[in-house]
Structure formats: C-alpha cells, structure tokens
Design a protein around this motif. Structure first.
Motif, short mmCIF file in Angstrom:
data_model
loop_
_atom_site.label_atom_id
_atom_site.label_comp_id
_atom_site.label_asym_id
_atom_site.label_seq_id
_atom_site.Cartn_x
_atom_site.Cartn_y
_atom_site.Cartn_z
N UNK A 133 7.93 -13.51 -3.90
CA UNK A 133 7.98 -12.54 -3.38
C UNK A 133 6.94 -11.42 -2.65
N UNK A 134 5.88 -11.68 -1.75
CA UNK A 134 5.70 -10.94 -1.08
C UNK A 134 5.96 -10.28 0.01
N UNK A 135 5.59 -9.14 1.07
CA UNK A 135 6.03 -9.07 1.94
C UNK A 135 6.62 -9.57 3.26
N UNK A 136 5.78 -10.47 4.09
CA UNK A 136 5.37 -11.31 4.40
C UNK A 136 6.19 -12.77 4.47
N UNK A 137 7.19 -12.57 3.69
CA UNK A 137 8.19 -13.65 4.09
C UNK A 137 9.65 -12.81 3.46
N UNK A 138 9.22 -11.92 3.91
CA UNK A 138 10.53 -11.14 3.86
C UNK A 138 10.42 -10.19 4.48
N UNK A 139 9.89 -9.60 5.11
CA UNK A 139 9.89 -9.14 6.42
C UNK A 139 10.84 -8.59 7.50
N UNK A 140 11.51 -9.48 8.01
CA UNK A 140 12.33 -10.05 8.50
C UNK A 140 13.70 -9.73 8.34
N UNK A 141 13.36 -10.00 6.93
CA UNK A 141 15.18 -9.46 6.34
C UNK A 141 16.56 -8.37 6.65
N UNK A 142 15.85 -7.59 7.35
CA UNK A 142 16.49 -6.66 6.90
C UNK A 142 17.26 -6.54 8.48
N UNK A 143 16.52 -7.21 9.11
CA UNK A 143 17.23 -7.68 10.54
C UNK A 143 18.17 -8.69 10.65
N UNK A 144 17.56 -9.39 9.70
CA UNK A 144 17.99 -11.24 9.30
C UNK A 144 19.38 -9.60 8.48
N UNK A 158 9.84 -2.28 3.41
CA UNK A 158 11.64 -2.82 3.35
C UNK A 158 12.14 -3.88 2.91
N UNK A 159 11.73 -4.98 3.63
CA UNK A 159 12.21 -6.84 3.48
C UNK A 159 12.10 -7.09 1.66
N UNK A 160 10.97 -5.99 0.50
CA UNK A 160 11.52 -6.32 -0.79
C UNK A 160 12.46 -5.22 -0.54
N UNK A 161 12.48 -4.53 -0.45
CA UNK A 161 14.12 -3.13 -0.45
C UNK A 161 15.14 -4.59 -0.65
N UNK A 162 14.95 -5.00 0.59
CA UNK A 162 16.53 -5.12 1.03
C UNK A 162 16.60 -6.56 0.25
N UNK A 163 15.77 -7.66 -0.51
CA UNK A 163 15.32 -8.65 -1.24
C UNK A 163 16.15 -8.05 -2.45
N UNK A 164 15.68 -6.67 -3.30
CA UNK A 164 15.91 -6.52 -4.53
C UNK A 164 17.63 -5.46 -4.31
N UNK A 165 18.07 -5.66 -3.26
CA UNK A 165 19.83 -5.20 -3.13
C UNK A 165 19.98 -6.13 -3.25
N UNK A 166 19.96 -7.63 -2.44
CA UNK A 166 20.13 -8.34 -2.18
C UNK A 166 20.78 -8.92 -3.25
N UNK A 167 19.60 -9.07 -4.18
CA UNK A 167 19.61 -9.49 -5.40
C UNK A 167 20.18 -9.06 -6.57
N UNK A 168 21.08 -8.10 -6.44
CA UNK A 168 21.60 -7.38 -7.36
C UNK A 168 23.14 -7.59 -7.21
#
Length: 214
Positions: free
Chosen positions: A58-69, A100-110
């Motif tokens: 749950x750190x940004x470097x693992x999900x930084x590309x999630x908004x693009x993905x 932004x990656x973690x923000x997107x992950x939080x939204x997805x997890x909901x």
C-alpha cells in the motif's frame, strides 16, 4: 505463458499472460523517466481487459500507474490485503500524504467487494499470505505476499515485507513455509533494500532461489 517484469524505476509492476490470454497484473507502478505506464502499454498491445490486479503493498510506488491503468483498460478483479479497509487505508496514507495512485486504489476498494472470484489460469497455481491490521499498522508488514507456481516454477512476490513481517508469517504459517521452499525466483522484498532482507529465509527456512530480482 509469459511473465513480464517491467522497469518502473523505484516501484513494481509485472504482468502474467496465460495461454488462454487471461492476464493478471501484479502492482502497477510507472516509469517517470521514460513515460512508460501500465495502461498505455496494454492499450498499445491491443489489450483492453485485465482479469485481475494484485496489489502487494500500500505505498504509492506500487500503484502510481493505477490512474492510467484504470482509465485505459477494464479491471475485473482486485486482490489485496482486505484486512485493511478503504477507510483504514485512507487514514494510514493521509498521515504521510496520499498520492493519486493510492487515492484511486481507495476508490476501487470501495467498489470491488471481495476478490470477485478467480479467472481460469491454466498452468498456474497461486497462494497469498498476509498479516492483519490492526496487529500490524505499517504498510510494509501488511504486504500481500503472492506465490505463483507457473508450469512447476515457483515465483514469490513479497511486496515490501520487512524483518518482523517475514519472521511472523514464517513462524505462524506452515503453508507459507512450504511456499518459500518451492520458490525458484524471488522478487527482492522492498526493492532490495536492507530492511527487506531476512537472512533466516535462506538459512533456516530453506528458500533456495535460482534468481533474485531487484
């Protein structure tokens, strides 16, 4: 079957493509220097659907590309350490500033309830292991550790697990001990940092990889 590990600088991203074209992405970092991003890469390859996204840390470097993905392809399933609820994740990351990656992950997890089942993955066996919140509150030791057996070859993705996490998981979980003994390719925990190195993994628990990937 193909497993690709991408250069995302200080981060993580890998893609497993099975013989039936089912695809699983493990983490979704990006490369700020080259501009490489996971969703754009998939789109350029003519891929518009991802069967599962696995988040190991749950750190940004693992999900930084999630908004693009998320903007580029359809993501059918999300697999992660579900002991960390979206609200808890948001609180944990707000302490240090949330990207932004973690923000997107939080939204997805909901949005994604549970793991949504698993796709058909011929030739693949998979297991995941994790410690639970609130026993552990640091993101690294809440890593979602994934073991993949691909046509008899074992790959271990430990996220950013640190010494206390390794020690606790190995001492408590016989299946995890068995998985590390079947590991031929080890992704270095915490990107090869000293904090992710647990010597007893090799000397006591019988992990003898042919390759360690940093």
């Amino acid at each position: 079957m193909e497993l690709e590990i991408f250069d995302v600088e200080h981060g993580a991203c890998a893609l497993l493509t099975c013989d039936n074209k089912a695809r699983i992405m493990l983490d979704c970092g990006h490369n700020a220097t080259t501009g490489w991003a996971p969703g754009t890469h998939l789109q350029s390859a003519g891929v518009n659907n991802l069967d599962m996204l696995v988040v190991t840390n749950y750190d940004e470097d693992h999900v930084s590309g999630l908004p693009d993905l998320r903007a580029s392809v359809s993501i059918e399933r999300l697999w992660r350490n579900s002991s960390v609820t979206p609200d808890i994740l948001k609180r944990l990351k707000s302490e240090d500033g949330m990207g932004e990656g973690i923000e997107t992950l939080v939204d997805m997890a909901n949005t994604y309830n549970g793991d949504g089942g698993f796709p058909q993955l011929p030739g693949v066996e998979y297991e995941a292991f994790h410690l639970n919140y609130p026993e552990f509150e640091d993101e690294n030791n809440l890593s979602f550790v994934v073991h993949l057996k691909l046509n008899s070859i074992g790959f271990l993705f430990p996220g950013d697990l640190e010494k206390k996490g390794w020690e606790t998981l190995l001492s408590r979980n016989a299946k995890f001990r068995a998985a590390v003994m079947k590991t031929s390719v080890l992704m270095a925990s915490h990107h090869g940092r000293e904090s992710g190195v647990y010597p007893e993994l090799f000397t006591k628990y019988g992990c003898k990889p042919y390759w360690i990937v940093i």
